[in-house]
Motif scaffolding. Sequence first.
Motif, PDB file in Angstrom:
ATOM      1  N   ASP A 256      -7.899  10.513   4.894  1.00 34.34           N
ATOM      2  CA  ASP A 256      -6.842   9.807   4.148  1.00 34.34           C
ATOM      3  C   ASP A 256      -5.830  10.746   3.764  1.00 34.34           C
ATOM      4  N   TRP A 275      -7.932   8.792  -5.852  1.00 40.68           N
ATOM      5  CA  TRP A 275      -8.828   7.905  -5.080  1.00 40.68           C
ATOM      6  C   TRP A 275     -10.157   8.442  -5.270  1.00 40.68           C
ATOM      7  N   GLU A 293      -4.842   5.000   4.213  1.00 40.46           N
ATOM      8  CA  GLU A 293      -6.384   5.114   4.398  1.00 40.46           C
ATOM      9  C   GLU A 293      -6.370   5.301   6.012  1.00 40.46           C
ATOM     10  N   THR A 346     -12.255  11.191   4.285  1.00 41.04           N
ATOM     11  CA  THR A 346     -12.288   9.717   4.015  1.00 41.04           C
ATOM     12  C   THR A 346     -13.151   9.302   2.862  1.00 41.04           C
TER      13      THR A 346
END
Length: 468
Positions: A256, A275, A293, A346
Amino acid sequence: GGSGGGGGNTNGCNGRVCIAPVPPVQGSNVTVMYYQTGGPIASSTNVHIHLGWNNWASVLSPDPLMTFNAASNRWEFTTAAAAFATQLDVVFNNGSGAWDNNSGSDWHFAVQTNGVTPTPQAPPTPTGLTASPANTNQINLTWSAASGATGYIVQRAGSNVAATASTSFNDIGLATATAYCYAITATNSIGHSAPTTSQCATTLAPVTNLPAFNLDGVLDSTNVLVAQNGMTIYAALRGTRLYVATWSPGTNGANDHFIFVTDQLLAAATAAAPWAKTGFVAVATSKPFLAGESVGSYVGWFNAPAGSQAAKAAANSGALEGTIDLAAAFGALPANIYLCSAAYQTADGGALASVCVTNTGANIGTNGFLCIPLAALRDHNGDGIFDRLQPSADFVVQNTSRSNNTFTLNCAAFPGRAYQLSYRDNFASGAWLDLPGASNVCGALQTEVTFTALATNGQRFYRVRLLP
């Protein structure tokens, strides 16, 4: 004033200049002896001394006429060393514009303290005041710290408008397209300095037809690259709206991608990474950031005002880009903005994979952010080139001045770029000649370059050139 240099000597002589006693002592007489033979004013029948203290922080004015000692074939001048002096500075002139300044190095001699604790003094006048328009209702001020100062008073049109311990101040709530003039006074418990020379700036005129940025996952311009180290940072400003970009995380990648935008940093990397990623960052979690994303099409701003825009390309070769209104985000346009692009793995708890500018282990510390003046990022004409790099836009001479026999020129500049002062005596013809020693490289936050030259009796034309 004179140029740098420094240090004293042990025998009292430095080339064509000698002093006595060695070393001179604060509050006691010192004699300067100048041998003009072999110098640029060797034939002069009158010699004036330009004398100062502490690397020209204080200067004796006007330049006194020296006395010729025929027996020793030298010029002499005696004065009391200033009580605050730690260095004596001298150069010489013939009173008509010709100078001997030791080939630009001046002469400097160390001054000895007298052993008496100096009487506390009010601070000297601050130097380096600049006034820069930041918005239609805002002018940002910066200046250099004054020795011994504990605070500063900001004056606008001769009236006090603020007191601060900082060496910068953002004056907001002003009228649009209006000129304002400022001076700064340094203060401490003893008293205050004389105000600085006034510096003026004009608030920006309202602009309603600024070109819009194009949010489509393609870089608006490769010319607005401001940092590249692992990742990239592109940035440009039109009005109060900032454009930022880095490469896209794609829609089926490993990381990301994020772009942090803030007006201030924390003291260290103590805030949680975005996040729920692993590690910490040196920016408060309440500050804006753009996120893309890597799996799927999601892209968007967090902690940003309404109207902020975002887009990303489906392929890593494209861009993650966004726009944000900085005045709405921070209440006023800051003088400087902090930017950082980062890639995190991610998965939840993903580790830091790459950072521009740099990282500290698993964290993004204060050195991970690029700090750049907003004035440098302006691209108001929408051509994808910074206005401050274009003579047709913002790369212009801001002011000139002359003090005694010194000519000073200030020009808008871009941080990190190099500039050269050139001259010629006929405006319409003749080659432009580079003034020896008159090249400057701007620092990381420097948006103005200053040149000084010895003034001439005749006319002379100057220009500032941006070096490759």
